[in-house]
Structure formats: C-alpha cells, structure tokens
Design a protein around this motif. Structure first.
Motif, PDB file in Angstrom:
ATOM      1  N   GLU A   1       0.016  -1.226 -10.082  1.00  0.00           N
ATOM      2  CA  GLU A   1      -1.199  -1.752  -9.447  1.00  0.00           C
ATOM      3  C   GLU A   1      -1.362  -3.247  -9.730  1.00  0.00           C
ATOM      4  O   GLU A   1      -1.664  -4.032  -8.830  1.00  0.00           O
ATOM      5  CB  GLU A   1      -2.412  -0.983  -9.964  1.00  0.00           C
ATOM      6  CG  GLU A   1      -3.680  -1.276  -9.226  1.00  0.00           C
ATOM      7  CD  GLU A   1      -4.850  -0.431  -9.722  1.00  0.00           C
ATOM      8  OE1 GLU A   1      -5.983  -0.916  -9.594  1.00  0.00           O
ATOM      9  OE2 GLU A   1      -4.622   0.682 -10.232  1.00  0.00           O
ATOM     10  N   GLU A   2      -1.122  -3.650 -10.975  1.00  0.00           N
ATOM     11  CA  GLU A   2      -1.212  -5.071 -11.339  1.00  0.00           C
ATOM     12  C   GLU A   2      -0.151  -5.890 -10.615  1.00  0.00           C
ATOM     13  O   GLU A   2      -0.423  -6.981 -10.109  1.00  0.00           O
ATOM     14  CB  GLU A   2      -1.062  -5.249 -12.859  1.00  0.00           C
ATOM     15  CG  GLU A   2      -2.213  -4.701 -13.666  1.00  0.00           C
ATOM     16  CD  GLU A   2      -3.531  -5.388 -13.336  1.00  0.00           C
ATOM     17  OE1 GLU A   2      -3.551  -6.625 -13.170  1.00  0.00           O
ATOM     18  OE2 GLU A   2      -4.537  -4.675 -13.207  1.00  0.00           O
TER      19      GLU A   2
ATOM     20  N   GLN B   1       0.245   7.293 -15.948  1.00  0.00           N
ATOM     21  CA  GLN B   1      -0.938   6.429 -15.863  1.00  0.00           C
ATOM     22  C   GLN B   1      -0.574   4.974 -16.170  1.00  0.00           C
ATOM     23  O   GLN B   1      -1.020   4.054 -15.473  1.00  0.00           O
ATOM     24  CB  GLN B   1      -2.024   6.910 -16.851  1.00  0.00           C
ATOM     25  CG  GLN B   1      -2.662   8.228 -16.491  1.00  0.00           C
ATOM     26  CD  GLN B   1      -3.468   8.131 -15.197  1.00  0.00           C
ATOM     27  OE1 GLN B   1      -3.961   7.089 -14.831  1.00  0.00           O
ATOM     28  NE2 GLN B   1      -3.573   9.242 -14.494  1.00  0.00           N
TER      29      GLN B   1
ATOM     30  N   VAL C   1       2.122   7.482  -6.290  1.00  0.00           N
ATOM     31  CA  VAL C   1       1.063   8.443  -6.636  1.00  0.00           C
ATOM     32  C   VAL C   1       1.451   9.838  -6.149  1.00  0.00           C
ATOM     33  O   VAL C   1       1.311  10.838  -6.877  1.00  0.00           O
ATOM     34  CB  VAL C   1      -0.301   8.010  -6.031  1.00  0.00           C
ATOM     35  CG1 VAL C   1      -1.326   9.123  -6.135  1.00  0.00           C
ATOM     36  CG2 VAL C   1      -0.817   6.752  -6.732  1.00  0.00           C
TER      37      VAL C   1
ATOM     38  N   LEU D   1       1.325  -5.149  -7.770  1.00  0.00           N
ATOM     39  CA  LEU D   1       1.005  -5.203  -6.347  1.00  0.00           C
ATOM     40  C   LEU D   1      -0.179  -6.138  -6.088  1.00  0.00           C
ATOM     41  O   LEU D   1      -0.219  -6.822  -5.064  1.00  0.00           O
ATOM     42  CB  LEU D   1       0.705  -3.802  -5.815  1.00  0.00           C
ATOM     43  CG  LEU D   1       1.889  -2.813  -5.836  1.00  0.00           C
ATOM     44  CD1 LEU D   1       1.459  -1.451  -5.332  1.00  0.00           C
ATOM     45  CD2 LEU D   1       3.053  -3.331  -5.022  1.00  0.00           C
ATOM     46  N   LYS D   2      -1.107  -6.192  -7.033  1.00  0.00           N
ATOM     47  CA  LYS D   2      -2.255  -7.089  -6.877  1.00  0.00           C
ATOM     48  C   LYS D   2      -1.803  -8.545  -6.883  1.00  0.00           C
ATOM     49  O   LYS D   2      -2.251  -9.353  -6.063  1.00  0.00           O
ATOM     50  CB  LYS D   2      -3.254  -6.847  -8.011  1.00  0.00           C
ATOM     51  CG  LYS D   2      -4.604  -7.502  -7.772  1.00  0.00           C
ATOM     52  CD  LYS D   2      -5.555  -7.270  -8.940  1.00  0.00           C
ATOM     53  CE  LYS D   2      -5.981  -5.818  -9.003  1.00  0.00           C
ATOM     54  NZ  LYS D   2      -6.983  -5.576 -10.069  1.00  0.00           N
TER      55      LYS D   2
ATOM     56  N   ASP E   1       0.832  -1.201   0.000  1.00  0.00           N
ATOM     57  CA  ASP E   1       0.000   0.000   0.000  1.00  0.00           C
ATOM     58  C   ASP E   1       0.871   1.257   0.000  1.00  0.00           C
ATOM     59  O   ASP E   1       0.613   2.212  -0.745  1.00  0.00           O
ATOM     60  CB  ASP E   1      -0.932  -0.023   1.218  1.00  0.00           C
ATOM     61  CG  ASP E   1      -1.973   1.073   1.156  1.00  0.00           C
ATOM     62  OD1 ASP E   1      -2.554   1.286   0.072  1.00  0.00           O
ATOM     63  OD2 ASP E   1      -2.205   1.730   2.191  1.00  0.00           O
TER      64      ASP E   1
ATOM     65  N   LYS F   1      -0.077  -9.276  -3.655  1.00  0.00           N
ATOM     66  CA  LYS F   1      -1.064  -9.459  -2.575  1.00  0.00           C
ATOM     67  C   LYS F   1      -1.667 -10.859  -2.642  1.00  0.00           C
ATOM     68  O   LYS F   1      -1.837 -11.519  -1.616  1.00  0.00           O
ATOM     69  CB  LYS F   1      -2.167  -8.412  -2.662  1.00  0.00           C
ATOM     70  CG  LYS F   1      -3.183  -8.524  -1.526  1.00  0.00           C
ATOM     71  CD  LYS F   1      -4.377  -7.628  -1.737  1.00  0.00           C
ATOM     72  CE  LYS F   1      -5.400  -7.731  -0.628  1.00  0.00           C
ATOM     73  NZ  LYS F   1      -5.855  -9.060  -0.297  1.00  0.00           N
TER      74      LYS F   1
ATOM     75  N   TYR G   1       2.500   1.975  -3.419  1.00  0.00           N
ATOM     76  CA  TYR G   1       1.578   2.583  -4.381  1.00  0.00           C
ATOM     77  C   TYR G   1       1.314   4.050  -4.030  1.00  0.00           C
ATOM     78  O   TYR G   1       1.373   4.921  -4.898  1.00  0.00           O
ATOM     79  CB  TYR G   1       0.263   1.789  -4.418  1.00  0.00           C
ATOM     80  CG  TYR G   1      -0.673   2.270  -5.501  1.00  0.00           C
ATOM     81  CD1 TYR G   1      -0.459   1.914  -6.823  1.00  0.00           C
ATOM     82  CD2 TYR G   1      -1.760   3.084  -5.202  1.00  0.00           C
ATOM     83  CE1 TYR G   1      -1.313   2.356  -7.829  1.00  0.00           C
ATOM     84  CE2 TYR G   1      -2.616   3.526  -6.198  1.00  0.00           C
ATOM     85  CZ  TYR G   1      -2.381   3.156  -7.505  1.00  0.00           C
ATOM     86  OH  TYR G   1      -3.213   3.592  -8.505  1.00  0.00           O
ATOM     87  N   ARG G   2       1.055   4.321  -2.773  1.00  0.00           N
ATOM     88  CA  ARG G   2       0.781   5.703  -2.355  1.00  0.00           C
ATOM     89  C   ARG G   2       1.970   6.618  -2.627  1.00  0.00           C
ATOM     90  O   ARG G   2       1.798   7.754  -3.068  1.00  0.00           O
ATOM     91  CB  ARG G   2       0.464   5.748  -0.861  1.00  0.00           C
ATOM     92  CG  ARG G   2      -0.916   5.256  -0.526  1.00  0.00           C
ATOM     93  CD  ARG G   2      -1.180   5.402   0.935  1.00  0.00           C
ATOM     94  NE  ARG G   2      -2.402   4.718   1.302  1.00  0.00           N
ATOM     95  CZ  ARG G   2      -3.060   4.916   2.399  1.00  0.00           C
ATOM     96  NH1 ARG G   2      -2.605   5.768   3.301  1.00  0.00           N
ATOM     97  NH2 ARG G   2      -4.159   4.259   2.656  1.00  0.00           N
TER      98      ARG G   2
ATOM     99  N   LEU H   1       1.465   3.602 -13.216  1.00  0.00           N
ATOM    100  CA  LEU H   1       0.617   3.296 -12.058  1.00  0.00           C
ATOM    101  C   LEU H   1      -0.226   2.040 -12.296  1.00  0.00           C
ATOM    102  O   LEU H   1      -0.442   1.248 -11.375  1.00  0.00           O
ATOM    103  CB  LEU H   1      -0.277   4.487 -11.720  1.00  0.00           C
ATOM    104  CG  LEU H   1       0.425   5.687 -11.076  1.00  0.00           C
ATOM    105  CD1 LEU H   1      -0.543   6.855 -10.917  1.00  0.00           C
ATOM    106  CD2 LEU H   1       1.018   5.307  -9.729  1.00  0.00           C
ATOM    107  N   LYS H   2      -0.689   1.859 -13.523  1.00  0.00           N
ATOM    108  CA  LYS H   2      -1.479   0.667 -13.853  1.00  0.00           C
ATOM    109  C   LYS H   2      -0.627  -0.588 -13.722  1.00  0.00           C
ATOM    110  O   LYS H   2      -1.070  -1.589 -13.156  1.00  0.00           O
ATOM    111  CB  LYS H   2      -2.035   0.803 -15.272  1.00  0.00           C
ATOM    112  CG  LYS H   2      -3.015  -0.257 -15.647  1.00  0.00           C
ATOM    113  CD  LYS H   2      -4.304  -0.069 -14.882  1.00  0.00           C
ATOM    114  CE  LYS H   2      -5.337  -1.056 -15.367  1.00  0.00           C
ATOM    115  NZ  LYS H   2      -6.430  -1.215 -14.434  1.00  0.00           N
TER     116      LYS H   2
END
Length: 198
Positions: A118-119, A111, A92, A121-122, A85, A125, A88-89, A114-115
C-alpha cells in the motif's frame, strides 16, 4: 487548461491596468509644460487590441495538438492508476483465497506485506500525479509562450499600446474594430506549421 489561461488573463488585465495608469501618469508629467492637454496627446497614440481567447483555443492547431497530447497522457495516467489498483486487489484476493490455510504468523506476514504494498503504491501514485501535472503545466506554458511570442512580433510596428486576450466575463465592452482574432489565429497557425515541419 482553461483555468490556467483564465488566471493568466486576469493577471494580464491587472498588469494592463497598472501600465495604463503609469502610462497616463507619465504622459501628464511630460506634456504639462508643452501647453497641450495630456489626455489629448496620450489618446492620439494609445490603442488597445484584443483577441478572443476561446477562438484561439478552438482554432490554433498547436492547442489542438497539445489537447491531444494531454488526452493521451491522461489515458496513460488512468491506466497507471488502474494497474496500481489491480495489483493491490490481486494481492488481497490471493491472501483471501489462502484464508483458511493461513496460520497466525502467515496472517501477520500478509498484513505487513499488504501495508508495504500500500505504501509503495501510494508513492507510485504520487509520482504519477506529479508527472501528469508537470506534463500538463509544461504544455500549457509552451502554448502561452508561443502566443506571447507571436503577439510581440505581430505588434513589432508598435501599432497598439496593449494587446489583451479577451475571455468571457472579463470585459463588458469591446469595440470590434480592434478585434485581431482572425489575424492572430492565421498567424499562429502559419508559424506553427513551419515549426512543425522542421
């Protein structure tokens, strides 16, 4: 842990009921020709013992150790999610800090970046989730196996036809004469201490 054990106890209770039915069904067939009532013959040798599962969970040293391990693993898991988390923050915030200095191309690249992040990090997780769940499941199975093995050796003299784990809400009547909880806890802890020393 309680949910897994509760499900296991329900399955054991159902299995015990089926075996109980099969046991008496076979006894009737075997003793029908002997002239002695089947129910009387079966009840002479048939005894069910029980132990209180919540007492075992509260007093078995291995359960305490496993709970401590799971607690540490849960903390690692939470810290791992927190790091994801924060990563990512931070990214950003970095892009937001550059906000007015960014060109349209920089914005589009941000963008995309970040995408991708996000993938990534997903999936990280999901890996952490799987690792944590596998860890908890393996530890719970290990405790269950230890209890099963002990109960099998405890009943090596075949004194009881069944030994069941009593959990709240499963049984409406229990004769405390057949409560073997103290012996089970003492035996499990004695066995665990010798294994833990090795």
């Amino acid at each position: 842990m309680k949910n897994g054990i509760l499900v296991w106890n329900i399955l054991l209770t159902i299995a015990a009921g089926v075996l109980f039915f099969l046991y008496f069904g076979n006894k009737k067939a075997a003793t029908a020709g002997a002239g002695k009532p089947a129910a009387a013959n079966a009840s002479e040798n048939f005894r069910i013992a029980y132990f209180e599962m919540d007492s075992v969970e509260n007093n078995f040293d291995m359960v305490k150790d496993v709970k401590a391990e799971i607690s540490r693993k849960e903390e690692e898991y939470s810290n791992g999610l927190g790091r994801l988390d924060n990563t990512y923050r931070k990214r950003v915030q970095d892009y937001q800090a550059k906000g007015s200095q960014m060109t349209q191309q920089d914005y589009e690249n941000a963008q995309i970046d970040l995408k991708r992040l996000e993938e990534s990090l997903k999936s990280e997780k999901q890996r952490l989730d799987t690792e944590y769940q596998d860890f908890v499941t393996k530890r719970n199975v290990k405790v269950k196996k230890e209890i099963e093995d002990f109960i099998a050796s405890f009943n090596k003299d075949k004194k009881y036809s069944y030994i069941v784990a009593s959990d709240q809400g499963l049984f409406y009547y229990k004769d405390s004469v057949y409560d073997i909880t103290p012996e089970v806890i003492t035996g499990l802890n004695t066995k665990y201490k010798t294994v833990k020393k090795d």
